[in-house]
Design a protein around this motif. Structure first.
Motif, PDB file in Angstrom:
ATOM      1  N   LEU A   2       0.839  -1.200   0.000  1.00  0.00           N
ATOM      2  CA  LEU A   2       0.000   0.000   0.000  1.00  0.00           C
ATOM      3  C   LEU A   2       0.872   1.247   0.000  1.00  0.00           C
ATOM      4  O   LEU A   2       1.857   1.326   0.732  1.00  0.00           O
ATOM      5  CB  LEU A   2      -0.910   0.016   1.225  1.00  0.00           C
ATOM      6  CG  LEU A   2      -1.939  -1.118   1.358  1.00  0.00           C
ATOM      7  CD1 LEU A   2      -2.730  -0.948   2.651  1.00  0.00           C
ATOM      8  CD2 LEU A   2      -2.880  -1.149   0.164  1.00  0.00           C
ATOM      9  N   ILE A   7      -2.877   4.646   2.363  1.00  0.00           N
ATOM     10  CA  ILE A   7      -3.008   4.437   3.811  1.00  0.00           C
ATOM     11  C   ILE A   7      -3.625   5.667   4.462  1.00  0.00           C
ATOM     12  O   ILE A   7      -4.514   5.554   5.314  1.00  0.00           O
ATOM     13  CB  ILE A   7      -1.632   4.099   4.445  1.00  0.00           C
ATOM     14  CG1 ILE A   7      -1.181   2.702   4.009  1.00  0.00           C
ATOM     15  CG2 ILE A   7      -1.700   4.176   5.979  1.00  0.00           C
ATOM     16  CD1 ILE A   7       0.241   2.357   4.387  1.00  0.00           C
ATOM     17  N   LYS A   8      -3.172   6.845   4.049  1.00  0.00           N
ATOM     18  CA  LYS A   8      -3.699   8.097   4.615  1.00  0.00           C
ATOM     19  C   LYS A   8      -5.194   8.241   4.335  1.00  0.00           C
ATOM     20  O   LYS A   8      -5.973   8.628   5.221  1.00  0.00           O
ATOM     21  CB  LYS A   8      -2.929   9.283   4.042  1.00  0.00           C
ATOM     22  CG  LYS A   8      -3.303  10.612   4.666  1.00  0.00           C
ATOM     23  CD  LYS A   8      -2.463  11.749   4.101  1.00  0.00           C
ATOM     24  CE  LYS A   8      -2.868  13.082   4.725  1.00  0.00           C
ATOM     25  NZ  LYS A   8      -2.084  14.209   4.146  1.00  0.00           N
ATOM     26  N   GLN A  11      -7.141   5.685   6.481  1.00  0.00           N
ATOM     27  CA  GLN A  11      -7.144   6.113   7.889  1.00  0.00           C
ATOM     28  C   GLN A  11      -8.132   7.254   8.127  1.00  0.00           C
ATOM     29  O   GLN A  11      -8.713   7.363   9.202  1.00  0.00           O
ATOM     30  CB  GLN A  11      -5.736   6.556   8.308  1.00  0.00           C
ATOM     31  CG  GLN A  11      -4.750   5.421   8.467  1.00  0.00           C
ATOM     32  CD  GLN A  11      -3.337   5.921   8.740  1.00  0.00           C
ATOM     33  OE1 GLN A  11      -2.984   7.056   8.393  1.00  0.00           O
ATOM     34  NE2 GLN A  11      -2.507   5.086   9.343  1.00  0.00           N
ATOM     35  N   GLU A  68       0.705  -3.542   7.568  1.00  0.00           N
ATOM     36  CA  GLU A  68      -0.165  -2.653   6.789  1.00  0.00           C
ATOM     37  C   GLU A  68      -1.603  -2.719   7.324  1.00  0.00           C
ATOM     38  O   GLU A  68      -2.295  -1.704   7.400  1.00  0.00           O
ATOM     39  CB  GLU A  68      -0.133  -3.048   5.309  1.00  0.00           C
ATOM     40  CG  GLU A  68       1.162  -2.660   4.617  1.00  0.00           C
ATOM     41  CD  GLU A  68       1.228  -3.169   3.197  1.00  0.00           C
ATOM     42  OE1 GLU A  68       1.606  -2.381   2.296  1.00  0.00           O
ATOM     43  OE2 GLU A  68       0.905  -4.359   2.970  1.00  0.00           O
ATOM     44  N   LYS A  71      -2.063  -0.537  10.257  1.00  0.00           N
ATOM     45  CA  LYS A  71      -2.086   0.893   9.920  1.00  0.00           C
ATOM     46  C   LYS A  71      -3.467   1.358   9.456  1.00  0.00           C
ATOM     47  O   LYS A  71      -3.858   2.498   9.698  1.00  0.00           O
ATOM     48  CB  LYS A  71      -1.055   1.197   8.828  1.00  0.00           C
ATOM     49  CG  LYS A  71       0.378   1.147   9.316  1.00  0.00           C
ATOM     50  CD  LYS A  71       1.344   1.458   8.188  1.00  0.00           C
ATOM     51  CE  LYS A  71       2.787   1.400   8.657  1.00  0.00           C
ATOM     52  NZ  LYS A  71       3.739   1.647   7.548  1.00  0.00           N
ATOM     53  N   ILE A  72      -4.209   0.482   8.764  1.00  0.00           N
ATOM     54  CA  ILE A  72      -5.502   0.910   8.199  1.00  0.00           C
ATOM     55  C   ILE A  72      -6.701   0.486   9.045  1.00  0.00           C
ATOM     56  O   ILE A  72      -7.810   0.967   8.832  1.00  0.00           O
ATOM     57  CB  ILE A  72      -5.684   0.380   6.762  1.00  0.00           C
ATOM     58  CG1 ILE A  72      -5.711  -1.148   6.735  1.00  0.00           C
ATOM     59  CG2 ILE A  72      -4.609   0.942   5.847  1.00  0.00           C
ATOM     60  CD1 ILE A  72      -6.051  -1.738   5.378  1.00  0.00           C
TER      61      ILE A  72
END
Length: 240
Positions: A2, A7-8, A11, A68, A71-72
């Protein structure tokens, strides 16, 4: 792998304004994701640490690492997969014989649980005030355990709706009629108010009948029931 940009974006979907901006929301965990396949929700992509478990060829599935996923994910302990889904266009259906009407429910866990209750009792539609917590809040989706795919949830001006509906508007009140002796009308709007403030005055004025859940315990220290608990008790009695 990703990208940082992807990712941003993912999120940011914990906030309503970004869900609306990108027209996307997240569904976490294979169990709930599998509910999507039999619904009218469109999946953009599934991100999974073990794609073979899902065994789907009709939806794009991307293999991601555990790091990953962390993170999400919006969960403290992330599940195996995350589905990126498109928001459904809201569409109010005609009034059903029994509907739930939510006036300012703020806790996402409560809304998710109420949606799950509605699904259990075969209630097809929930009408919400415009300030009720967003259906696509990640905590609502998780608490509903897939029931959001089977219950139509719409947001509207409650005062206008309750003034024109042909259903009988029923709300809870400490002085209301005992739910265990209550004779239910043929068509019902069961109205549930905000966790702390209850129904707002303009909603309360539109009630046609009031019901109460009697307290059998000797202790008077418990002032009220959680709104989703109260919903479960009332629905269990209405469907007896």
């Amino acid at each position: 792998m990703l990208t940082a940009h992807t990712i941003k974006i993912l999120q940011s979907l914990d906030k309503k304004k970004f869900r609306q901006k990108y027209n996307l929301f997240l569904v976490e965990g294979n169990k709930i994701i599998c509910e999507l396949f039999n619904s009218n929700f469109k999946i953009k992509e599934i991100l999974s640490t073990d794609p073979q478990k899902l065994d789907r060829t009709d939806v794009p599935i991307t293999h991601i690492s555990e790091n990953e996923l962390k993170k999400i994910s919006f969960l403290q302990h992330p599940k195996d997969s995350v589905a990126v889904c498109y928001l459904n266009e809201e569409e109010k259906q005609e009034d059903k014989n029994i509907q739930l009407v939510l006036d300012g429910i703020q806790d996402p866990g409560n809304l998710g649980t109420i949606i799950r209750l509605a699904d259990w009792f075969g209630i097809e539609q929930i009408i919400c005030s415009e300030d009720t917590v967003d259906l696509y809040n990640p905590k609502v989706i998780m608490a509903s355990m897939g029931s959001f795919t089977r219950v139509n949830v719409v947001y509207t001006n409650l005062a206008e709706y309750l003034s024109t509906t042909e259903n009988t508007n029923i709300g809870t009140d400490m002085e209301g009629e005992n739910i265990y002796t209550f004779e239910k009308p043929e068509k019902i709007n069961l109205i549930l108010g905000n966790e702390g403030q209850g129904m707002r005055p303009e909603t309360e004025r539109l009630l046609q009948q009031r019901i109460s859940i009697p307290r059998f315990g000797k202790s008077r220290s418990t002032e009220s029931l959680n709104v989703s608990m109260a919903a479960g008790i009332i629905l269990g009695q209405l469907f007896r």
